[in-house]
Every structure is written in C-alpha cells, then in structure tokens.
Design a protein around this motif. Structure first.
Motif, PDB file in Angstrom:
ATOM      1  N   GLU A   1     -18.151 -31.780 118.740  1.00 41.83           N
ATOM      2  CA  GLU A   1     -18.168 -32.015 117.082  1.00 41.83           C
ATOM      3  C   GLU A   1     -17.466 -30.976 116.281  1.00 41.83           C
ATOM      4  O   GLU A   1     -17.363 -29.698 116.598  1.00 41.83           O
ATOM      5  CB  GLU A   1     -19.814 -31.892 116.933  1.00 41.83           C
ATOM      6  CG  GLU A   1     -20.118 -31.909 115.640  1.00 41.83           C
ATOM      7  CD  GLU A   1     -21.757 -31.638 115.266  1.00 41.83           C
ATOM      8  OE1 GLU A   1     -22.170 -31.597 113.953  1.00 41.83           O
ATOM      9  OE2 GLU A   1     -22.322 -31.283 116.278  1.00 41.83           O
ATOM     10  N   VAL A   2     -16.829 -31.464 115.503  1.00 44.60           N
ATOM     11  CA  VAL A   2     -16.055 -30.590 114.356  1.00 44.60           C
ATOM     12  C   VAL A   2     -16.572 -30.644 112.889  1.00 44.60           C
ATOM     13  O   VAL A   2     -16.735 -31.840 112.699  1.00 44.60           O
ATOM     14  CB  VAL A   2     -14.625 -30.715 114.341  1.00 44.60           C
ATOM     15  CG1 VAL A   2     -13.778 -29.826 113.512  1.00 44.60           C
ATOM     16  CG2 VAL A   2     -14.108 -30.512 115.975  1.00 44.60           C
ATOM     17  N   GLN A   3     -17.051 -29.692 112.398  1.00 43.60           N
ATOM     18  CA  GLN A   3     -17.549 -29.621 111.040  1.00 43.60           C
ATOM     19  C   GLN A   3     -16.653 -29.231 110.078  1.00 43.60           C
ATOM     20  O   GLN A   3     -16.000 -28.151 110.510  1.00 43.60           O
ATOM     21  CB  GLN A   3     -18.948 -29.368 111.162  1.00 43.60           C
ATOM     22  CG  GLN A   3     -20.133 -29.901 111.984  1.00 43.60           C
ATOM     23  CD  GLN A   3     -21.397 -29.206 111.961  1.00 43.60           C
ATOM     24  OE1 GLN A   3     -21.734 -28.153 111.096  1.00 43.60           O
ATOM     25  NE2 GLN A   3     -22.507 -29.772 112.386  1.00 43.60           N
ATOM     26  N   PHE A   4     -16.788 -29.382 108.950  1.00 43.11           N
ATOM     27  CA  PHE A   4     -16.142 -28.528 107.649  1.00 43.11           C
ATOM     28  C   PHE A   4     -17.096 -27.925 106.810  1.00 43.11           C
ATOM     29  O   PHE A   4     -18.197 -28.584 106.263  1.00 43.11           O
ATOM     30  CB  PHE A   4     -15.200 -29.472 107.065  1.00 43.11           C
ATOM     31  CG  PHE A   4     -14.079 -29.982 108.142  1.00 43.11           C
ATOM     32  CD1 PHE A   4     -12.745 -29.311 108.159  1.00 43.11           C
ATOM     33  CD2 PHE A   4     -14.174 -31.060 108.596  1.00 43.11           C
ATOM     34  CE1 PHE A   4     -11.935 -29.602 109.158  1.00 43.11           C
ATOM     35  CE2 PHE A   4     -13.241 -31.482 109.638  1.00 43.11           C
ATOM     36  CZ  PHE A   4     -12.208 -30.810 109.952  1.00 43.11           C
ATOM     37  N   GLU A   5     -16.838 -26.832 106.338  1.00 46.27           N
ATOM     38  CA  GLU A   5     -17.750 -25.988 105.443  1.00 46.27           C
ATOM     39  C   GLU A   5     -16.884 -25.177 104.462  1.00 46.27           C
ATOM     40  O   GLU A   5     -15.857 -24.864 104.789  1.00 46.27           O
ATOM     41  CB  GLU A   5     -18.612 -25.189 106.157  1.00 46.27           C
ATOM     42  CG  GLU A   5     -19.582 -25.828 107.171  1.00 46.27           C
ATOM     43  CD  GLU A   5     -20.725 -24.782 107.878  1.00 46.27           C
ATOM     44  OE1 GLU A   5     -20.731 -23.653 107.507  1.00 46.27           O
ATOM     45  OE2 GLU A   5     -21.616 -25.191 108.606  1.00 46.27           O
TER      46      GLU A   5
ATOM     47  N   GLY B   1     -19.809 -22.819 120.993  1.00 47.37           N
ATOM     48  CA  GLY B   1     -19.802 -23.336 122.394  1.00 47.37           C
ATOM     49  C   GLY B   1     -19.778 -24.842 122.438  1.00 47.37           C
ATOM     50  O   GLY B   1     -19.553 -25.372 123.329  1.00 47.37           O
ATOM     51  N   GLU B   2     -20.601 -25.326 121.522  1.00 49.63           N
ATOM     52  CA  GLU B   2     -20.968 -26.649 121.397  1.00 49.63           C
ATOM     53  C   GLU B   2     -20.261 -27.394 120.412  1.00 49.63           C
ATOM     54  O   GLU B   2     -20.026 -28.459 120.511  1.00 49.63           O
ATOM     55  CB  GLU B   2     -22.507 -26.787 121.110  1.00 49.63           C
ATOM     56  CG  GLU B   2     -23.307 -26.366 122.277  1.00 49.63           C
ATOM     57  CD  GLU B   2     -23.172 -27.093 123.595  1.00 49.63           C
ATOM     58  OE1 GLU B   2     -23.066 -28.147 123.680  1.00 49.63           O
ATOM     59  OE2 GLU B   2     -23.241 -26.334 124.531  1.00 49.63           O
ATOM     60  N   LYS B   3     -20.064 -26.762 119.276  1.00 46.62           N
ATOM     61  CA  LYS B   3     -19.345 -27.575 118.026  1.00 46.62           C
ATOM     62  C   LYS B   3     -18.467 -26.398 117.553  1.00 46.62           C
ATOM     63  O   LYS B   3     -18.444 -25.136 117.733  1.00 46.62           O
ATOM     64  CB  LYS B   3     -20.283 -27.921 116.807  1.00 46.62           C
ATOM     65  CG  LYS B   3     -21.213 -26.751 116.147  1.00 46.62           C
ATOM     66  CD  LYS B   3     -21.996 -27.247 115.271  1.00 46.62           C
ATOM     67  CE  LYS B   3     -22.372 -26.165 114.274  1.00 46.62           C
ATOM     68  NZ  LYS B   3     -23.725 -25.882 114.740  1.00 46.62           N
ATOM     69  N   ILE B   4     -17.395 -26.838 116.590  1.00 49.51           N
ATOM     70  CA  ILE B   4     -16.746 -26.186 115.729  1.00 49.51           C
ATOM     71  C   ILE B   4     -16.644 -26.239 114.243  1.00 49.51           C
ATOM     72  O   ILE B   4     -16.848 -27.405 113.964  1.00 49.51           O
ATOM     73  CB  ILE B   4     -15.137 -26.469 116.303  1.00 49.51           C
ATOM     74  CG1 ILE B   4     -14.896 -26.152 117.783  1.00 49.51           C
ATOM     75  CG2 ILE B   4     -13.884 -25.921 115.400  1.00 49.51           C
ATOM     76  CD1 ILE B   4     -13.477 -26.550 118.292  1.00 49.51           C
ATOM     77  N   VAL B   5     -16.674 -25.148 113.733  1.00 49.81           N
ATOM     78  CA  VAL B   5     -16.709 -25.190 112.309  1.00 49.81           C
ATOM     79  C   VAL B   5     -15.560 -24.681 111.707  1.00 49.81           C
ATOM     80  O   VAL B   5     -15.160 -23.670 112.104  1.00 49.81           O
ATOM     81  CB  VAL B   5     -17.974 -24.472 111.512  1.00 49.81           C
ATOM     82  CG1 VAL B   5     -18.210 -24.456 110.291  1.00 49.81           C
ATOM     83  CG2 VAL B   5     -19.426 -25.115 112.252  1.00 49.81           C
TER      84      VAL B   5
END
Length: 163
Positions: free
Chosen positions: A50-54, A65-69
């Motif tokens: 999962e890749v999120q943007f903030e 370790g599970e997702k990238i922000v």
C-alpha cells in the motif's frame, strides 16, 4: 551484459565522496525511464504494498514495513526516489535486521534509491547530500558488503518491470 553503478561509499583526503564501481552478476542493463514510457501512477500499480500520500512538509516519506507514505508535496521524480528509498527499507530492514543502527539503515536505503534512479536515468539531486550526511554519522561502520544493496536495487527494478 552486466549492470554497473557508480556509488559513493568512501571518503578521499578532501572529504569528498570517492566513486567506486560495483558489479552484479549477469544482469541485463535496464532501459532508461523515458524509454519505458511509464508514468508514476503506472509504477505505483506494480508495487506490492500500500502506498499513501499525505500533505507532509517535515519528511518526504516513511514506512512501517507494511505500507509506504509519501509526501504529496514532492515532485514525481522525488516521489519515485522516495518510493525506492522506502521499498529498500522494507526489503532490507523489516526482515530480521532491526538491530542495524539508523545511520546504516538510511545510508543503505538511500544508496539503493540512488542506484534505482540512476539505472532509470532519473536525477535525484538531494541523494548525494543525504548519503554524505548519513555516511558521516556512520563513518566508523562502513558498508562492508555492498552486494546486498545491489541485489536489493536489482530486485526492486525487476519488480517494477524495468528488467
């Protein structure tokens, strides 16, 4: 053919980075990013996390370790570099290697990001300074075996379809 990179793991007498060449097996030289005609969004679809943007201003990215922000304030090239940096953390530092100090982790992750970006013909202008900063912090514990970093970069590039 072989994949060659020039990276900067050492210092010379003038406190500048010494360039050394490393070689990884019989790896095919990747096409440049422009030759791939792949957008950043297409690259994201190939990532197996999962890749999120903030809207972050104090950091460009992080991973648990599970997702990238990734900061939405970054340019597309910066987002690619940050993505590669955080993928390197996930591959190198979340699988039983948590005892490595932060300076080593940052040095390793940014080196992998630099290698991936260089292989794609992308310029990450901040990478050299970032590597230099963490290398200074970690001068007593240099990277003794860089092959794992080259292998990590190769694995990331294969996962996004560059090879």
């Amino acid at each position: 053919t072989a994949l060659f990179f020039t990276v900067s793991p050492g210092w010379d007498d003038h406190s500048t980075l010494v360039k050394r060449s490393f070689h990884v097996g019989d790896t095919i030289v990747p096409q440049s990013w422009n030759d791939k005609n792949m957008s950043f969004n297409e690259l994201l679809q190939k990532i197996d996390c999962e890749v999120q943007f903030e809207n972050k201003t104090f950091t460009k990215g992080w991973t648990d370790g599970e997702k990238i922000v990734i900061s939405s304030n970054c340019s597309d090239n910066e987002k690619i570099a940050v993505l590669f940096h955080e993928l390197a953390h996930m591959k190198l530092h979340y699988k039983g290697n948590e005892e490595i100090n932060r300076a080593t982790k940052e040095l390793e992750a940014e080196t992998v990001s630099f290698l991936c970006c260089s292989a794609l013909g992308l310029t990450n202008e901040e990478s050299g300074a970032y590597i230099t900063n963490w290398y200074k912090e970690n001068a007593s514990e240099t990277i003794k075996n860089s092959n794992h970093l080259l292998k990590c970069a190769e694995d990331i590039l294969k996962s996004v379809g560059v090879f």
